[in-house]
Design a protein around this motif. Structure first.
Motif, PDB file in Angstrom:
ATOM      1  N   GLU A  43       2.234   1.723  -4.290  1.00  0.00           N
ATOM      2  CA  GLU A  43       3.166   1.968  -4.200  1.00  0.00           C
ATOM      3  C   GLU A  43       4.433   1.075  -3.629  1.00  0.00           C
ATOM      4  N   PRO A  44       4.046   0.613  -2.981  1.00  0.00           N
ATOM      5  CA  PRO A  44       4.601  -1.404  -3.037  1.00  0.00           C
ATOM      6  C   PRO A  44       4.683  -2.038  -3.703  1.00  0.00           C
ATOM      7  N   ARG A  45       6.155  -2.777  -4.583  1.00  0.00           N
ATOM      8  CA  ARG A  45       6.124  -3.447  -5.589  1.00  0.00           C
ATOM      9  C   ARG A  45       5.105  -4.762  -4.752  1.00  0.00           C
ATOM     10  N   GLY A  46       3.970  -5.308  -6.132  1.00  0.00           N
ATOM     11  CA  GLY A  46       2.896  -6.165  -6.440  1.00  0.00           C
ATOM     12  C   GLY A  46       1.420  -5.785  -5.536  1.00  0.00           C
ATOM     13  N   VAL A  47       1.209  -4.690  -4.856  1.00  0.00           N
ATOM     14  CA  VAL A  47       0.329  -3.824  -4.962  1.00  0.00           C
ATOM     15  C   VAL A  47      -0.692  -3.505  -6.147  1.00  0.00           C
ATOM     16  N   ASP A  48      -1.718  -4.602  -6.101  1.00  0.00           N
ATOM     17  CA  ASP A  48      -2.956  -4.563  -8.068  1.00  0.00           C
ATOM     18  C   ASP A  48      -4.230  -3.507  -6.806  1.00  0.00           C
ATOM     19  N   GLN A 141       8.116  -3.579   3.495  1.00  0.00           N
ATOM     20  CA  GLN A 141       7.907  -4.454   2.189  1.00  0.00           C
ATOM     21  C   GLN A 141       9.269  -5.145   2.291  1.00  0.00           C
ATOM     22  N   LYS A 142      10.475  -3.755   2.634  1.00  0.00           N
ATOM     23  CA  LYS A 142      11.974  -4.381   2.316  1.00  0.00           C
ATOM     24  C   LYS A 142      11.993  -5.440   3.899  1.00  0.00           C
ATOM     25  N   VAL A 143      11.709  -4.645   4.577  1.00  0.00           N
ATOM     26  CA  VAL A 143      11.864  -5.420   6.181  1.00  0.00           C
ATOM     27  C   VAL A 143      11.264  -6.916   5.769  1.00  0.00           C
ATOM     28  N   SER A 144      10.591  -7.337   5.677  1.00  0.00           N
ATOM     29  CA  SER A 144       9.958  -8.531   5.254  1.00  0.00           C
ATOM     30  C   SER A 144      10.149  -9.302   4.490  1.00  0.00           C
ATOM     31  N   GLU A 145      11.197  -8.300   3.450  1.00  0.00           N
ATOM     32  CA  GLU A 145      11.414 -10.238   2.709  1.00  0.00           C
ATOM     33  C   GLU A 145      13.304 -10.418   2.911  1.00  0.00           C
ATOM     34  N   GLY A 149       9.119 -12.760   4.613  1.00  0.00           N
ATOM     35  CA  GLY A 149       8.027 -12.275   4.536  1.00  0.00           C
ATOM     36  C   GLY A 149       7.079 -12.201   5.873  1.00  0.00           C
ATOM     37  N   ALA A 150       8.256 -12.482   6.584  1.00  0.00           N
ATOM     38  CA  ALA A 150       7.715 -11.882   8.242  1.00  0.00           C
ATOM     39  C   ALA A 150       6.023 -10.938   8.090  1.00  0.00           C
ATOM     40  N   SER A 151       5.566  -9.900   9.478  1.00  0.00           N
ATOM     41  CA  SER A 151       4.277  -9.728   9.829  1.00  0.00           C
ATOM     42  C   SER A 151       5.155  -8.437   9.566  1.00  0.00           C
ATOM     43  N   VAL A 152       4.806  -6.789   9.593  1.00  0.00           N
ATOM     44  CA  VAL A 152       6.035  -5.742  10.146  1.00  0.00           C
ATOM     45  C   VAL A 152       5.142  -4.815  10.310  1.00  0.00           C
ATOM     46  N   GLU A 250       3.899 -16.761  15.011  1.00  0.00           N
ATOM     47  CA  GLU A 250       4.862 -16.773  13.701  1.00  0.00           C
ATOM     48  C   GLU A 250       5.606 -15.282  14.031  1.00  0.00           C
ATOM     49  N   GLU A 251       6.673 -15.034  13.948  1.00  0.00           N
ATOM     50  CA  GLU A 251       7.265 -14.133  13.845  1.00  0.00           C
ATOM     51  C   GLU A 251       6.946 -12.600  13.358  1.00  0.00           C
ATOM     52  N   MET A 252       7.290 -11.617  14.080  1.00  0.00           N
ATOM     53  CA  MET A 252       6.645  -9.989  13.446  1.00  0.00           C
ATOM     54  C   MET A 252       8.121  -9.039  13.668  1.00  0.00           C
ATOM     55  N   TYR A 253       7.535  -8.734  13.172  1.00  0.00           N
ATOM     56  CA  TYR A 253       8.978  -7.082  12.941  1.00  0.00           C
ATOM     57  C   TYR A 253       8.798  -5.486  13.384  1.00  0.00           C
TER      58      TYR A 253
END
Length: 300
Positions: A43-48, A141-145, A149-152, A250-253
């Motif tokens: 479902e998330p954008r870009g996952v193929d 994915q929205k939170v990451s963007e 681009g951080a890990s979530v 790296e940051e993570m959320y």
């Protein structure tokens, strides 16, 4: 962008049923659990592509996601076109397989998919929990963007007397998914900056009441860390151990979610309840389910 679904476990909680049928293929209504998870992952954008980490002892999963033109032709020939389309849809999903035949933990299972990754962030979805509306990973994915681009990771509140059962995050609330101020830092939609991960803390030592619910969007750097990860709890390669190391670089959320928006299939009782829940929310199934259930005095 890829998504990984670990599915190499033996399903011992469901024995003897899983002696011949992988627990991932147990049905919720007329579709196996793992198909719900695969569809959520896409479902998330870009996952193929979805990479399933399987065991060679469970070839049935690979067969399920393979085209079966003979069976489709048989269904069409007998006027069962709608059923043929459902069979075709399962075989047409962009699914590939890698294998974990030596069970060394979740981190090890994820690492088995390393060669399938393309150097981009990737999702991990644990296979005994699915989200019918498929929006949890989309929101992650929205939170990451929004945070470069951080890990979530997805987290949910748990009662204080139960924190010792889970991995708990440390950190601070930095806003909400909608951009509004959080009225409750553990409310659905709150976003935390993660500073630590504590495995099964005592209630008095827990830095929060938020536990990871089985949805991750991780930096590709995690694969490098898993390659050198020493065995942890239970003598296994633990994903959370590498995530803690990732925090040093790296940051993570964390996005707070309502765990009730998903469906648990990890135990026989949870799987049965999920079937009932899905039948009740499906307009085409609800009346037939209630009629089949019959008198419910024994449930009182």
């Amino acid at each position: 962008m890829k998504a990984i679904i670990p599915a190499a476990g033996l399903g011992t909680r469901f024995l003897p049923a899983t002696k011949c049928t992988p627990k991932e293929l147990l049905p919720v209504l007329n579709k196996p659990v793992i198909q719900y998870v695969v569809e959520e992952a896409l479902e998330p954008r870009g996952v193929d592509e979805v990479v399933i980490v399987n065991s060679h002892e469970k070839p049935q999963i690979e067969k399920y996601f393979s085209p079966d033109q003979d069976f489709e032709a048989y269904l069409h020939a007998h006027g069962k076109d709608a059923l043929a389309e459902k069979v075709h849809a399962a075989g047409a999903l962009p699914v590939s397989f890698v294998y974990q035949d030596d069970p060394k933990g979740l981190g090890h299972a994820v690492y088995m998919a390393k060669d399938k990754m393309d150097g981009s962030p990737f999702f991990i979805l644990l296979g005994d929990y699915f989200v019918p509306d498929r929006q949890m990973c989309v929101n992650m994915q929205k939170v990451s963007e929004e945070h470069g681009g951080a890990s979530v990771i997805a987290v949910a509140p748990v009662p204080a007397d139960q924190v010792s059962r889970y991995g708990i995050i440390a950190g601070e609330c930095v806003g909400t998914l909608t951009g509004e101020e959080a009225q409750d830092i553990e409310q659905e939609g709150a976003v935390w900056k993660v500073t630590g991960l504590v495995e099964k803390p005592a209630p008095e030592d827990a830095p929060s009441h938020l536990f990871i619910v089985g949805r991750y969007l991780l930096s590709p750097r995690i694969m490098d860390l898993l390659a050198t990860q020493a065995a942890g709890a239970g003598g296994e390669i633990q994903l959370t151990d590498s995530m803690e190391r990732l925090l040093d670089e790296e940051e993570m959320y964390a996005l707070v979610v309502d765990p009730a928006e998903g469906c648990d299939t990890g135990t026989p009782a949870a799987w049965a309840a999920t079937n009932a829940r899905m039948a009740l929310r499906d307009a085409a199934q609800r009346e037939a389910f209630l009629e089949a259930l019959g008198p419910t005095d024994e449930l009182k």
